[in-house]
Design a protein around this motif. Structure first.
Motif, PDB file in Angstrom:
ATOM      1  N   ILE A   6       4.530 -30.138 -11.652  1.00 46.24           N
ATOM      2  CA  ILE A   6       4.013 -31.905 -12.069  1.00 46.24           C
ATOM      3  C   ILE A   6       5.272 -32.856 -11.165  1.00 46.24           C
ATOM      4  CG2 ILE A   6       5.735 -33.059 -13.635  1.00 46.24           C
ATOM      5  CD1 ILE A   6       5.650 -30.753 -15.794  1.00 46.24           C
ATOM      6  N   ALA A   7       4.192 -33.411 -10.680  1.00 38.43           N
ATOM      7  CA  ALA A   7       5.124 -34.151  -9.900  1.00 38.43           C
ATOM      8  C   ALA A   7       5.325 -35.928 -10.267  1.00 38.43           C
ATOM      9  CB  ALA A   7       3.548 -34.727  -9.002  1.00 38.43           C
ATOM     10  N   ILE A   8       6.906 -35.882 -10.162  1.00 34.82           N
ATOM     11  CA  ILE A   8       7.109 -36.944 -10.920  1.00 34.82           C
ATOM     12  C   ILE A   8       6.694 -38.690 -10.432  1.00 34.82           C
ATOM     13  CG2 ILE A   8       9.651 -38.018 -12.284  1.00 34.82           C
ATOM     14  CD1 ILE A   8       8.486 -36.015 -13.985  1.00 34.82           C
ATOM     15  N   PRO A   9       6.659 -39.432 -10.637  1.00 37.02           N
ATOM     16  CA  PRO A   9       7.066 -40.685 -10.103  1.00 37.02           C
ATOM     17  C   PRO A   9       8.226 -41.087 -10.358  1.00 37.02           C
ATOM     18  CG  PRO A   9       5.699 -41.443 -11.780  1.00 37.02           C
ATOM     19  CD  PRO A   9       6.039 -40.159 -12.246  1.00 37.02           C
ATOM     20  N   ALA A  10       9.385 -41.223  -9.540  1.00 39.16           N
ATOM     21  CA  ALA A  10      11.090 -41.294  -8.968  1.00 39.16           C
ATOM     22  C   ALA A  10      11.183 -42.617  -8.490  1.00 39.16           C
ATOM     23  CB  ALA A  10      11.522 -40.460  -8.436  1.00 39.16           C
ATOM     24  N   TYR A  11      10.604 -43.786  -9.637  1.00 32.54           N
ATOM     25  CA  TYR A  11      10.466 -45.043  -9.015  1.00 32.54           C
ATOM     26  C   TYR A  11      11.753 -45.631  -9.726  1.00 32.54           C
ATOM     27  CZ  TYR A  11       6.052 -44.254  -8.027  1.00 32.54           C
ATOM     28  OH  TYR A  11       4.259 -43.906  -7.332  1.00 32.54           O
ATOM     29  N   PHE A  12      12.743 -44.841  -9.710  1.00 27.91           N
ATOM     30  CA  PHE A  12      13.849 -45.667 -10.161  1.00 27.91           C
ATOM     31  C   PHE A  12      15.486 -45.097  -9.394  1.00 27.91           C
ATOM     32  CE2 PHE A  12      12.538 -41.392 -12.447  1.00 27.91           C
ATOM     33  CZ  PHE A  12      13.540 -40.973 -12.029  1.00 27.91           C
ATOM     34  N   GLN A  42      18.329 -34.668 -14.693  1.00 33.68           N
ATOM     35  CA  GLN A  42      16.654 -34.775 -15.338  1.00 33.68           C
ATOM     36  C   GLN A  42      15.709 -33.884 -14.819  1.00 33.68           C
ATOM     37  OE1 GLN A  42      15.854 -37.577 -18.364  1.00 33.68           O
ATOM     38  NE2 GLN A  42      17.920 -37.605 -19.473  1.00 33.68           N
ATOM     39  N   MET A  43      15.142 -34.390 -13.590  1.00 33.93           N
ATOM     40  CA  MET A  43      13.933 -35.002 -12.724  1.00 33.93           C
ATOM     41  C   MET A  43      14.810 -32.885 -12.353  1.00 33.93           C
ATOM     42  SD  MET A  43      11.685 -36.728  -9.956  1.00 33.93           S
ATOM     43  CE  MET A  43      13.404 -37.047  -9.135  1.00 33.93           C
ATOM     44  N   GLU A  44      15.457 -32.959 -11.630  1.00 34.30           N
ATOM     45  CA  GLU A  44      15.682 -31.197 -10.930  1.00 34.30           C
ATOM     46  C   GLU A  44      16.352 -30.646 -11.641  1.00 34.30           C
ATOM     47  OE1 GLU A  44      20.180 -32.923  -9.445  1.00 34.30           O
ATOM     48  OE2 GLU A  44      18.693 -34.196  -8.414  1.00 34.30           O
ATOM     49  N   ALA A  45      16.433 -30.844 -12.918  1.00 37.50           N
ATOM     50  CA  ALA A  45      17.201 -29.315 -14.203  1.00 37.50           C
ATOM     51  C   ALA A  45      15.307 -29.087 -14.134  1.00 37.50           C
ATOM     52  CB  ALA A  45      17.344 -30.069 -15.578  1.00 37.50           C
ATOM     53  N   GLY A  46      14.191 -29.972 -14.401  1.00 36.28           N
ATOM     54  CA  GLY A  46      12.774 -29.092 -14.821  1.00 36.28           C
ATOM     55  C   GLY A  46      12.179 -28.245 -13.309  1.00 36.28           C
ATOM     56  N   SER A  47      12.900 -28.428 -12.699  1.00 40.60           N
ATOM     57  CA  SER A  47      12.314 -27.466 -11.339  1.00 40.60           C
ATOM     58  C   SER A  47      12.462 -25.985 -11.867  1.00 40.60           C
ATOM     59  CB  SER A  47      13.370 -27.058 -10.406  1.00 40.60           C
ATOM     60  OG  SER A  47      12.888 -27.017  -9.228  1.00 40.60           O
ATOM     61  N   PRO A  48      11.271 -24.956 -11.712  1.00 37.16           N
ATOM     62  CA  PRO A  48      10.099 -25.076 -10.445  1.00 37.16           C
ATOM     63  C   PRO A  48       9.638 -26.114 -11.035  1.00 37.16           C
ATOM     64  CG  PRO A  48      10.157 -23.451 -11.870  1.00 37.16           C
ATOM     65  CD  PRO A  48      11.324 -23.892 -11.799  1.00 37.16           C
ATOM     66  N   THR A  49       9.177 -26.470 -12.154  1.00 39.81           N
ATOM     67  CA  THR A  49       7.991 -27.348 -12.881  1.00 39.81           C
ATOM     68  C   THR A  49       8.256 -28.036 -12.535  1.00 39.81           C
ATOM     69  OG1 THR A  49       7.869 -26.067 -15.036  1.00 39.81           O
ATOM     70  CG2 THR A  49       6.734 -27.656 -15.255  1.00 39.81           C
ATOM     71  N   VAL A  50       8.938 -29.078 -11.997  1.00 43.86           N
ATOM     72  CA  VAL A  50       8.672 -30.215 -11.516  1.00 43.86           C
ATOM     73  C   VAL A  50       8.741 -29.476 -10.100  1.00 43.86           C
ATOM     74  CG1 VAL A  50       9.984 -32.482 -10.752  1.00 43.86           C
ATOM     75  CG2 VAL A  50       9.726 -31.607 -13.350  1.00 43.86           C
ATOM     76  N   SER A  51       8.117 -30.251  -8.930  1.00 44.08           N
ATOM     77  CA  SER A  51       7.967 -29.992  -7.658  1.00 44.08           C
ATOM     78  C   SER A  51       7.958 -30.330  -7.036  1.00 44.08           C
ATOM     79  CB  SER A  51       6.604 -28.870  -8.111  1.00 44.08           C
ATOM     80  OG  SER A  51       5.457 -29.324  -7.924  1.00 44.08           O
ATOM     81  N   PHE A  52       7.100 -32.184  -7.435  1.00 45.35           N
ATOM     82  CA  PHE A  52       7.234 -33.423  -6.267  1.00 45.35           C
ATOM     83  C   PHE A  52       8.129 -34.335  -7.271  1.00 45.35           C
ATOM     84  CE2 PHE A  52       3.929 -30.491  -5.067  1.00 45.35           C
ATOM     85  CZ  PHE A  52       4.474 -30.266  -3.585  1.00 45.35           C
ATOM     86  N   ALA A  53       8.646 -34.941  -6.567  1.00 48.83           N
ATOM     87  CA  ALA A  53       8.952 -36.066  -7.021  1.00 48.83           C
ATOM     88  C   ALA A  53       8.276 -37.737  -6.077  1.00 48.83           C
ATOM     89  CB  ALA A  53      10.630 -36.555  -7.273  1.00 48.83           C
TER      90      ALA A  53
END
Length: 118
Positions: free
Chosen positions: A22-28, A39-50
């Motif tokens: 998953i890529a997350i638009p980290a516009y915050f 929370q985004m970091e905790a999703g690694s490795p499924t969250v692979s890009f921000a």
């Protein structure tokens, strides 16, 4: 025949699940350490890009909160891309290049996400 197809498809399920990301638009804005970025970091490795977006681009100067947060996020295994808009391919290429250069110089990003491409 259907049973054979089912067996073949099911044998690929672990491979497919392991390669999805998953890529997350980290516009915050990160207030380091930031709970949303955490929370985004905790999703690694499924969250692979921000995709970071400090000011609809790199901004006017480096931001210490982003610098700290990017280091933590990268350490968690998430790659960081910088957001650059192209105004549907009519934005001055020199401005696009300046944004890209600033992302690499200030934030050492892993890549660039160019939006509004035509």
């Amino acid at each position: 025949m259907l049973l054979a197809c089912g067996l073949v498809a099911s044998s690929f399920a672990p491979v497919l699940a392991a390669t999805q990301s998953i890529a997350i638009p980290a516009y915050f804005y990160p207030v380091f350490p930031d709970p949303l970025w955490g929370q985004m970091e905790a999703g690694s490795p499924t969250v692979s890009f921000a995709v970071m977006n400090p000011a609809n681009g790199a901004g006017g100067a480096p931001d210490a909160n982003y610098v700290s947060q990017i280091a933590a996020t990268r350490a968690a295994g998430v790659k960081i891309l910088g957001y650059v808009y192209s105004s549907y391919a009519v934005r001055d290429p020199a401005l696009l290049k300046a944004d890209i250069d600033n992302y690499y110089a200030w934030y050492d990003v892993d890549g660039i996400f160019i939006d509004e491409a035509d």
